[in-house]
Design a protein around this motif. Structure first.
Motif, PDB file in Angstrom:
ATOM      1  N   ASN A 192      -0.061  -3.315 -21.119  1.00 52.45           N
ATOM      2  CA  ASN A 192      -0.548  -2.125 -21.814  1.00 52.45           C
ATOM      3  C   ASN A 192       0.554  -1.125 -22.120  1.00 52.45           C
ATOM      4  O   ASN A 192       0.398   0.081 -21.967  1.00 52.45           O
ATOM      5  CB  ASN A 192      -1.623  -1.419 -20.990  1.00 52.45           C
ATOM      6  CG  ASN A 192      -2.992  -1.923 -21.353  1.00 52.45           C
ATOM      7  OD1 ASN A 192      -3.193  -2.381 -22.497  1.00 52.45           O
ATOM      8  ND2 ASN A 192      -3.910  -1.865 -20.411  1.00 52.45           N
TER       9      ASN A 192
ATOM     10  N   GLU B 247       1.277   1.666 -16.406  1.00 47.04           N
ATOM     11  CA  GLU B 247       0.162   1.324 -17.315  1.00 47.04           C
ATOM     12  C   GLU B 247       0.087   2.377 -18.403  1.00 47.04           C
ATOM     13  O   GLU B 247       0.275   3.578 -18.140  1.00 47.04           O
ATOM     14  CB  GLU B 247      -1.157   1.324 -16.519  1.00 47.04           C
ATOM     15  CG  GLU B 247      -1.427   0.027 -15.763  1.00 47.04           C
ATOM     16  CD  GLU B 247      -1.932  -1.088 -16.672  1.00 47.04           C
ATOM     17  OE1 GLU B 247      -2.713  -0.783 -17.593  1.00 47.04           O
ATOM     18  OE2 GLU B 247      -1.505  -2.263 -16.466  1.00 47.04           O
ATOM     19  N   GLN B 248      -0.174   1.952 -19.659  1.00 44.32           N
ATOM     20  CA  GLN B 248      -0.281   2.854 -20.810  1.00 44.32           C
ATOM     21  C   GLN B 248       1.041   3.543 -21.147  1.00 44.32           C
ATOM     22  O   GLN B 248       1.058   4.563 -21.841  1.00 44.32           O
ATOM     23  CB  GLN B 248      -1.339   3.979 -20.599  1.00 44.32           C
ATOM     24  CG  GLN B 248      -2.671   3.553 -20.047  1.00 44.32           C
ATOM     25  CD  GLN B 248      -3.484   2.795 -21.101  1.00 44.32           C
ATOM     26  OE1 GLN B 248      -3.257   2.900 -22.298  1.00 44.32           O
ATOM     27  NE2 GLN B 248      -4.398   1.969 -20.618  1.00 44.32           N
TER      28      GLN B 248
END
Ligand code: ADP
Length: 493
Positions: A363, A400-401
């Motif tokens: 991600n 993440e992200q």
């Protein structure tokens, strides 16, 4: 011919020895001035002895010449007094005296040979003009002196063309005196000088030998110390501070030794690390295989699960070996850059496209910012390694992200690749180590995400091969920025 003699001595081992050269220099510097001094003193003595003899004799002759006038000897040579004086003079200097009157006739010869004869010699004629002469014949060992016999015109004798006080040359005294005793003294002195010279040669020889030995000793100490290191008795830096020169040699050797020791240590570290890294996946494979073998009737799913693990470990081993091979290639390929004109923007896009699936899995968004078109003379394969490693790390160590920003820019000399991530960052104390082989900030985390610890070592080598630079800035928990700067055109070494 001369060239051949010079090259013969140059090739001669002994001629190249500093000790022999020092010895010769000291010996010559000692012996030449001493011999010149001795010869000078002897020569000087001879000149002085002859001059003293001449002036003594001239004084005596002048006195006798006066007496000759007083006793009217030139007209009547029978004066007992004068004859006795002449005899005494001849005996004293072992010589011969001839008295010549104004008509160049010999009135007296102490040898009694030439009386009554006429003498026309250059010296006598010159002396008749009032100029006495003195000549030393060193070869035959005698001095010849002429003295004018001068009469001073008295008041009584004064006439029109000869006023009183006029000096008139009435005759010449010609004397040859032997210099035998000077020669004998010279011979004795020469003999003594020879003995002194021989003694001096021995002394100076011994002193030169000793000095050359002493002066050369520090260099012997240097080679002995180097040999000891060479033979492995010691690894300590050596020290021979006797001369500035030996200090320089020793310093150079010590820094070489230090470099070799550092190289050796890094080689040993590297081998230990490689062995350890290669052993880890094999151990895992062994443990997995053995645990399967230890159980009976293992269900097929478990087999499959273990086989997947085994295959992952083998993949890891394969990756380590590939990275190692890439690193070894980079290490020795300094001159083997395969340079071509490469469109950097296009190359970066291709690499990012290849890495996007991994990014998507985590991600992470990957963004490319191209500030201008860049065409550079680089090795495409090695530049791909740089880009892949930096972007892959930025994805692997992201959150993440998170995002990865790749910015391409250039000026007239360099192009830059900046890779910025929003990941976990690198602790300050680790920043100076990240380019070391197998260095990982968090070993277990890195292994989990498939790191070998070789990526940045490979990257740095590839950048340096292009004569570029690599810098890193990082804040823990916020992210990391790598900045690579490479010349647009190939810089030759
Ligand atoms: P690895 O194969 O373990 O990634 P590298 O030589 O590429 O080996 O990197 C060395 C270490 O530097 C990594 O293990 C990681 O700890 C740290 N590192 C490298 N790049 C980053 C990054 N972008 N963010 C955080 N840490 C990083």
């Amino acid at each position: 011919m001369a060239d051949r003699i010079v090259s013969f001595f140059k090739n001669l081992k002994i001629g190249r020895s500093l000790k022999v050269r020092l010895f010769i220099i000291i010996f010559l510097m000692g012996i030449i001035p001493s011999i010149i001094m001795l010869v000078g003193i002897l020569e000087n003595y001879e000149d002085r002895a002859v001059n003293v003899r001449i002036s003594d004799t001239q004084t005596q002759l002048k006195i006798i010449a006066n007496h000759l006038i007083t006793y009217n000897y030139l007209q009547d040579a029978s004066s007992e007094v004068i004859n006795a004086e002449l005899e005494q003079l001849s005996n004293l200097y072992n010589g011969r005296t001839i008295i010549v009157n104004g008509n160049l006739k010999v009135v007296k010869d102490t040898y009694g040979i030439s009386e009554g004869k006429t003498i026309i010699s250059e010296e006598v004629i010159r002396c008749m003009k009032g100029e006495g002469t003195a000549n030393y014949d060193a070869v035959n060992g005698f001095i010849e002196i002429t003295i004018p016999i001068i009469e001073t015109i008295s008041d009584k004798m004064a006439a029109g063309d000869m006023p009183a006080g006029t000096e008139v040359v009435r005759g010449v005294m010609l004397t040859s005196i032997s210099t035998d005793n000077i020669v004998t003294t010279m011979e004795i002195l020469n003999r003594k000088a020879l003995i002194i010279e021989i003694l001096m040669v021995f002394c100076i020889f011994a002193i030169a030998l000793l000095l050359a030995q002493i002066l050369i000793r520090p260099f012997d100490r240097v080679s002995k110390a180097i040999n000891e290191v060479n033979e492995g008795y010691t690894d300590d830096p050596i020290s021979v501070p006797d001369y500035l020169e030996t200090e320089h040699i020793v310093d150079a050797f010590n820094s070489l030794l230090g470099r070799m020791q550092a190289l050796d240590a890094s080689r040993q570290d590297f081998v230990a690390n490689v062995s350890h890294e290669l052993k880890t996946p094999i151990t895992s494979v062994k443990v997995l295989a053995e645990s399967l073998l230890a159980q009976e009737d293992v269900p097929a799913e478990l087999y499959r699960e273990f086989m997947v693990d085994i295959s992952e470990e083998i993949e890891r081993e394969d990756k380590i070996i590939n990275d190692l091979l890439a690193l070894v290639k980079l290490d020795k390929a300094a001159a083997e850059l395969n340079i071509s004109s490469v469109d950097i923007n296009q190359l970066t896009e291709i690499i990012l496209k290849r890495l996007r699936p991994i990014a998507r899995k985590r991600n992470v968004e990957v963004v490319l910012i191209s500030k201008r078109e860049i065409i550079a003379e680089v090795d495409e394969v090695k530049l791909s390694l740089i880009l892949t490693n930096l972007v892959e790390n930025a994805i692997k160590y992201n959150r993440e992200q998170g995002t990865v920003e790749v910015t391409l820019d250039a000026d007239h000399q360099f192009f830059t690749i900046q890779v910025t991530d929003t990941g976990i960052g690198i602790p300050e104390e680790s920043l100076s180590h990240i380019y070391e082989r197998f260095y990982r900030v968090d070993k277990s985390h890195s292994r989990e995400i498939g790191g070998t610890g070789l990526g940045l070592a490979i990257t740095r080598n590839a950048v340096l091969l292009h004569r570029g630079s690599i810098k890193v800035e990082s804040t823990e928990g916020e992210g990391t920025t790598f900045l690579v700067k490479i010349p647009l055109t190939r810089v030759l070494a």
